[in-house]
Motif scaffolding. Sequence first.
Motif, PDB file in Angstrom:
ATOM      1  N   ILE A  16      20.881  48.662  33.733  1.00 27.12           N
ATOM      2  CA  ILE A  16      21.417  47.377  33.237  1.00 27.12           C
ATOM      3  C   ILE A  16      22.271  47.534  32.295  1.00 27.12           C
ATOM      4  CG2 ILE A  16      19.689  47.706  31.394  1.00 27.12           C
ATOM      5  CD1 ILE A  16      18.849  44.465  31.466  1.00 27.12           C
ATOM      6  N   TRP A  17      22.481  48.479  31.261  1.00 25.58           N
ATOM      7  CA  TRP A  17      23.977  48.600  30.725  1.00 25.58           C
ATOM      8  C   TRP A  17      25.153  48.833  31.504  1.00 25.58           C
ATOM      9  CZ3 TRP A  17      27.288  52.068  31.103  1.00 25.58           C
ATOM     10  CH2 TRP A  17      27.138  53.821  31.656  1.00 25.58           C
ATOM     11  N   GLN A  18      25.359  49.410  32.478  1.00 23.08           N
ATOM     12  CA  GLN A  18      26.649  48.996  33.151  1.00 23.08           C
ATOM     13  C   GLN A  18      27.152  47.763  33.630  1.00 23.08           C
ATOM     14  OE1 GLN A  18      26.369  52.437  36.239  1.00 23.08           O
ATOM     15  NE2 GLN A  18      26.497  53.995  34.804  1.00 23.08           N
ATOM     16  N   ARG A  19      25.556  46.961  34.311  1.00 21.49           N
ATOM     17  CA  ARG A  19      25.319  45.825  34.955  1.00 21.49           C
ATOM     18  C   ARG A  19      25.897  44.570  33.721  1.00 21.49           C
ATOM     19  NH1 ARG A  19      20.303  44.647  37.417  1.00 21.49           N
ATOM     20  NH2 ARG A  19      19.088  46.078  36.502  1.00 21.49           N
ATOM     21  N   VAL A  20      25.280  45.010  33.152  1.00 17.45           N
ATOM     22  CA  VAL A  20      25.792  44.236  31.729  1.00 17.45           C
ATOM     23  C   VAL A  20      27.223  44.733  31.473  1.00 17.45           C
ATOM     24  CG1 VAL A  20      25.682  44.205  28.349  1.00 17.45           C
ATOM     25  CG2 VAL A  20      23.898  43.730  30.428  1.00 17.45           C
ATOM     26  N   THR A  21      27.746  45.312  30.674  1.00 12.44           N
ATOM     27  CA  THR A  21      29.026  46.286  30.750  1.00 12.44           C
ATOM     28  C   THR A  21      30.545  45.285  31.931  1.00 12.44           C
ATOM     29  OG1 THR A  21      28.385  47.387  29.487  1.00 12.44           O
ATOM     30  CG2 THR A  21      31.025  48.333  30.411  1.00 12.44           C
ATOM     31  N   ARG A  22      29.852  45.651  33.119  1.00 14.36           N
ATOM     32  CA  ARG A  22      30.945  45.349  34.274  1.00 14.36           C
ATOM     33  C   ARG A  22      31.014  43.604  34.522  1.00 14.36           C
ATOM     34  NH1 ARG A  22      30.599  48.599  39.607  1.00 14.36           N
ATOM     35  NH2 ARG A  22      31.187  50.268  39.060  1.00 14.36           N
ATOM     36  N   ASP A  23      29.763  42.964  33.855  1.00  9.77           N
ATOM     37  CA  ASP A  23      29.684  41.484  34.012  1.00  9.77           C
ATOM     38  C   ASP A  23      30.690  41.240  32.472  1.00  9.77           C
ATOM     39  OD1 ASP A  23      28.246  38.674  34.965  1.00  9.77           O
ATOM     40  OD2 ASP A  23      27.585  38.559  32.662  1.00  9.77           O
ATOM     41  N   PHE A  24      30.815  41.699  31.539  1.00  9.15           N
ATOM     42  CA  PHE A  24      31.626  41.381  30.364  1.00  9.15           C
ATOM     43  C   PHE A  24      32.746  41.112  30.339  1.00  9.15           C
ATOM     44  CE2 PHE A  24      33.052  42.287  25.922  1.00  9.15           C
ATOM     45  CZ  PHE A  24      33.270  41.220  25.080  1.00  9.15           C
ATOM     46  N   ARG A  25      32.873  42.573  31.223  1.00 10.38           N
ATOM     47  CA  ARG A  25      34.275  42.798  31.396  1.00 10.38           C
ATOM     48  C   ARG A  25      35.284  41.438  32.588  1.00 10.38           C
ATOM     49  NH1 ARG A  25      34.880  49.339  33.088  1.00 10.38           N
ATOM     50  NH2 ARG A  25      34.193  50.047  30.614  1.00 10.38           N
ATOM     51  N   GLN A  26      33.998  40.743  33.064  1.00 12.55           N
ATOM     52  CA  GLN A  26      34.287  39.876  34.352  1.00 12.55           C
ATOM     53  C   GLN A  26      34.420  38.729  33.552  1.00 12.55           C
ATOM     54  OE1 GLN A  26      31.642  40.053  38.001  1.00 12.55           O
ATOM     55  NE2 GLN A  26      33.567  38.243  38.408  1.00 12.55           N
ATOM     56  N   TYR A  27      33.842  38.138  32.837  1.00 12.60           N
ATOM     57  CA  TYR A  27      33.605  37.103  32.349  1.00 12.60           C
ATOM     58  C   TYR A  27      33.785  37.162  30.600  1.00 12.60           C
ATOM     59  CZ  TYR A  27      31.221  36.469  36.478  1.00 12.60           C
ATOM     60  OH  TYR A  27      30.828  35.899  37.779  1.00 12.60           O
ATOM     61  N   ALA A  28      34.437  37.627  30.194  1.00 14.74           N
ATOM     62  CA  ALA A  28      35.006  38.166  28.663  1.00 14.74           C
ATOM     63  C   ALA A  28      35.057  36.970  27.799  1.00 14.74           C
ATOM     64  CB  ALA A  28      36.237  39.385  28.459  1.00 14.74           C
ATOM     65  N   GLY A  29      35.781  35.953  28.857  1.00 11.97           N
ATOM     66  CA  GLY A  29      36.224  34.533  28.190  1.00 11.97           C
ATOM     67  C   GLY A  29      35.046  34.473  27.574  1.00 11.97           C
ATOM     68  N   ALA A  30      33.772  33.464  29.114  1.00  9.25           N
ATOM     69  CA  ALA A  30      32.899  33.243  28.380  1.00  9.25           C
ATOM     70  C   ALA A  30      31.634  33.704  27.253  1.00  9.25           C
ATOM     71  CB  ALA A  30      31.777  32.960  29.465  1.00  9.25           C
ATOM     72  N   TYR A  31      31.772  35.132  27.576  1.00  9.77           N
ATOM     73  CA  TYR A  31      31.143  35.724  25.954  1.00  9.77           C
ATOM     74  C   TYR A  31      32.019  35.075  24.741  1.00  9.77           C
ATOM     75  CZ  TYR A  31      28.050  37.762  29.306  1.00  9.77           C
ATOM     76  OH  TYR A  31      26.981  38.544  30.109  1.00  9.77           O
ATOM     77  N   VAL A  32      32.798  35.218  24.813  1.00  9.42           N
ATOM     78  CA  VAL A  32      33.975  35.001  23.504  1.00  9.42           C
ATOM     79  C   VAL A  32      33.666  33.662  22.994  1.00  9.42           C
ATOM     80  CG1 VAL A  32      36.031  34.964  21.998  1.00  9.42           C
ATOM     81  CG2 VAL A  32      35.305  36.700  24.015  1.00  9.42           C
ATOM     82  N   MET A  33      33.386  32.316  23.624  1.00  9.83           N
ATOM     83  CA  MET A  33      32.674  31.193  23.542  1.00  9.83           C
ATOM     84  C   MET A  33      31.811  31.021  23.057  1.00  9.83           C
ATOM     85  SD  MET A  33      35.410  29.118  26.356  1.00  9.83           S
ATOM     86  CE  MET A  33      34.470  27.726  26.231  1.00  9.83           C
ATOM     87  N   LEU A  34      30.509  32.471  23.288  1.00  8.19           N
ATOM     88  CA  LEU A  34      29.693  31.573  22.642  1.00  8.19           C
ATOM     89  C   LEU A  34      29.595  32.856  22.026  1.00  8.19           C
ATOM     90  CD1 LEU A  34      27.021  31.508  24.090  1.00  8.19           C
ATOM     91  CD2 LEU A  34      26.319  34.067  25.114  1.00  8.19           C
ATOM     92  N   ILE A  35      29.817  33.230  21.950  1.00 10.38           N
ATOM     93  CA  ILE A  35      30.117  34.275  19.847  1.00 10.38           C
ATOM     94  C   ILE A  35      29.349  32.777  18.328  1.00 10.38           C
ATOM     95  CG2 ILE A  35      31.039  34.889  18.202  1.00 10.38           C
ATOM     96  CD1 ILE A  35      31.973  36.726  20.519  1.00 10.38           C
TER      97      ILE A  35
END
Length: 320
Positions: A16-35
Amino acid sequence: MSKQILYAPLGRPLPIWQRVTRDFRQYAGAYVMLIPVLAFYFLFCYKPMFGALIAFKNFSPRQGIWGSAWASSYGFGHFLSFFRSYFFGRLLRNTIVISFAGIILGFPVPIIFALMINEVKNRTFKKSVQTISYMPHFISLVVVCAMIRLFVAEDGFITQIMKIFGYPGTQNMLNIPGAFVPIYVLSGIWQNTGWNCIIYLAALAAIDVELYEAARIDGANRWKQTLHVTLPGLAGTIVLLLILRIGQLMSVGHEKIILLYNDFIMERADVISSYVFRRGLVNGDWSFSTAVGLFNSAINFTLVVLANKLSNKTSGMGIW
């Protein structure tokens, strides 16, 4: 998502940690907006929950939360005092009556209004009606309550209209206990119907047009199209908002109540939130008012869970 992301080379699922890492790299902009959103909820919604501890203590600002002594009856003394008080039955009754009236009378109105607007073909007239209906929502609540007081006064225009139906009109309608709930609920419908129908209009726009065409081919008129296409398309939205509304059954806002009630109608108008305001902010009884508010929140949370469970069993459209 591709197998390259979800699966390891041998076909086994990735940790799961690898999937989360890849998902974060792919949608980094969305995660930053979520902060900022997460920070807001943490600072203003979850962190203040720690203060609910004073409901179980005799809180003193000088001693602080941890230094204050625990309340009697193993910390539940303030809750027991509220349950045994003279006001408990009255507050519970008024809160439930006002909230139930708001659900029964107010909840269907935005749905009906959205269906009516959706049937209008003239775009100019349609937009004009929408704009006019939204306007009351943006009026300050203080101004709205002042308008209500003027409208239901002895010489107010609503009082004059009520004379046609036999109302004597010899006194302010806000001085009549039996008139408070209708005034409160109907004014709320007037103020919020246009705003609340926005989400239903959005749901109506998402319904596939081909479903209406198929219904017309089968000979369905506008009424049958509404019954068999439109309402099923709105069912998920209606159930979701109804569950959330049931979860607010015990949360009648104190602002409007305080701006409208008086000594003549206190027996019918006083609710839990206005009682908490008086005991907590006016009288400075912080622990007691926190205990009452915590009891209120616990009831609302229980109602949300029960409503969701009932919805899942009956229609399978629960929130979770």
